[in-house]
Write an enzyme that holds these catalytic residues in place. Structure first.
Site, PDB file in Angstrom:
ATOM      1  N   GLU A  74      57.418  -6.487 145.642  1.00 48.71           N
ATOM      2  CA  GLU A  74      57.382  -6.608 144.187  1.00 48.71           C
ATOM      3  C   GLU A  74      58.707  -6.126 143.600  1.00 48.71           C
ATOM      4  OE1 GLU A  74      54.125  -4.707 141.361  1.00 48.71           O
ATOM      5  OE2 GLU A  74      55.592  -3.231 142.055  1.00 48.71           O
ATOM      6  N   ASP A 266      48.223  -3.897 136.905  1.00 46.25           N
ATOM      7  CA  ASP A 266      48.661  -5.250 137.250  1.00 46.25           C
ATOM      8  C   ASP A 266      48.587  -6.180 136.044  1.00 46.25           C
ATOM      9  OD1 ASP A 266      49.259  -4.780 139.903  1.00 46.25           O
ATOM     10  OD2 ASP A 266      48.015  -6.425 140.660  1.00 46.25           O
TER      11      ASP A 266
END
Length: 386
Positions: A74, A266
């Site tokens: 990420e 998220d």
């Protein structure tokens, strides 16, 4: 070039013009440019309390998740996207070399993917991938290919991007491993070997570009994936609050089997994704309304009291782990939202400094992306025309 997008062709892809919400909010161009440069320095160069990027003695570099003390695909792919947007080729190449050496899996059921978590010395914590990393790697590499040209392996950016995109959708066709996108509904999975999704992984604006630059035989898939993801975002965002869960079933309903069916870390990224998709392509007329609902929901809430929420807006006891990141993504939604609230949300973000301390990694990644987006500098790097 094949046309992308299905809307009014008013987005930046078609016009080449990028909106600066900061300028609309009253800030000057020199001031905006200076603030963006300052943010880069705080994250990548200066300050032990703010930086998240570290270089190694062997010509590589990594972004550290300062809360978990690991290196994640990420953050690495985010760092590459930031670097290509701002023209820092040396940093881009350092991050990519580290990713290729330590994270790229050359064998086993995950071959062709990237291990989602490693220690700073390169030791893998997992041999599983996380699809949000792969999609950011792919577009960052394509942008690098277009901006700087391909070099020698592993800096043959365009080649590596197309190879990765092919793996993402064809993995498992030989019976080994699983694809990152469901081949039937064209929706990205949370991880390859599961059958549910994460709404914040959905980047239809990326898929529009994959539909132009991936292997020709795969381009129809990516066009279908863009349309499927836009529809999925609408399904997964609550019709009154605009909030999406962290995990969701393919029908868009929250998947709370492991407690991730709420609006939490998220899910913050959904607002920013909607903003950038609208800025680039203007393809889904529902997006401004969703962005407006999210901003309206948070308009009367202070960051120190941000919480975990049911997607209908019911507050839960747990406080947000990343309030600065949430403030940033809500501001990035101003690219799609309309009215004075959108400008007020951007100003509130402008007045907030980057985060310090051990939890700073995720917040500050979202912070720099919001700075890029709201300054009109989160751009599509097109291939040079002959």
């Amino acid at each position: 070039m094949t046309e992308a997008g299905t809307g009014t062709k008013a987005g930046a892809f078609h016009t080449g013009t990028y909106r600066s919400v900061f300028r609309e909010a009253g800030y000057g161009e020199e001031e905006i440019a200076a603030r963006l440069a300052q943010t880069w320095r705080e994250l990548f160069e200066d300050g032990d309390e703010t930086r998240i990027y570290y270089e190694t003695d062997d010509g590589m570099g990594y972004l550290l998740d300062t809360g978990n003390l690991d290196v994640r695909t990420e953050g690495m792919s985010y760092g590459m996207m930031m670097a290509v947007q701002l023209g820092h080729k040396d940093v881009f190449d350092r991050i990519w070399r580290w990713s290729w050496q330590y994270m790229h899996m050359k064998e086993g059921p995950g071959a062709g993917y990237f291990a989602w978590s490693c220690l700073p010395d390169g030791t893998r914590n997992s041999n599983g991938p996380a699809p949000d990393g792969e999609e950011y790697y792919a577009l960052a590499l394509l942008f690098a290919s277009h901006r700087w040209g391909d070099g020698e392996h592993p800096l043959d950016y365009g080649v590596k991007a197309r190879e990765l995109l092919s793996v993402c959708i064809h993995k498992g066709e030989d019976g080994v491993g699983d694809p990152m996108w469901n081949p039937d509904n064209k929706l990205i999975k949370f991880v390859p070997n599961c059958e549910f999704s994460d709404p914040s992984y959905h980047l239809p604006h990326f898929y529009e570009l994959f539909a132009l630059w991936a292997d020709p035989s795969d381009r129809p898939f990516w066009q279908e994936a863009a349309a499927a993801s836009r529809a999925y975002i609408c399904l997964s965002c609550h019709p009154e609050t605009g909030l999406a869960p962290e995990y969701a079933h393919y029908d868009g309903t929250p998947n709370d089997e492991r407690g991730y069916g709420k609006f939490f870390s998220d899910a913050y990224r959904v607002a920013a994704n909607i903003g950038l998709d609208w800025e680039w392509f203007r393809a889904d007329p529902e997006q401004p309304a969703i962005a407006g609902r999210i901003q309206s929901f948070f308009a009367d809430k202070e960051p120190e009291d941000y919480r975990r929420y049911q997607i209908d807006g019911t507050p839960l006891e747990e406080k947000s782990l990343h309030p600065v990141g949430l403030l940033a993504t809500n501001a990035a939604a101003s690219l799609a939202a309309e009215g004075e609230l959108a400008l007020e949300t951007a100003r509130r973000f402008w007045e907030t400094p980057v985060r310090t301390g051990e939890r700073r990694y995720y917040d500050n990644c979202l912070y720099l992306f919001a700075m890029l987006a709201l300054s009109g500098r989160y751009r599509i790097w097109m291939p040079e025309r002959a």
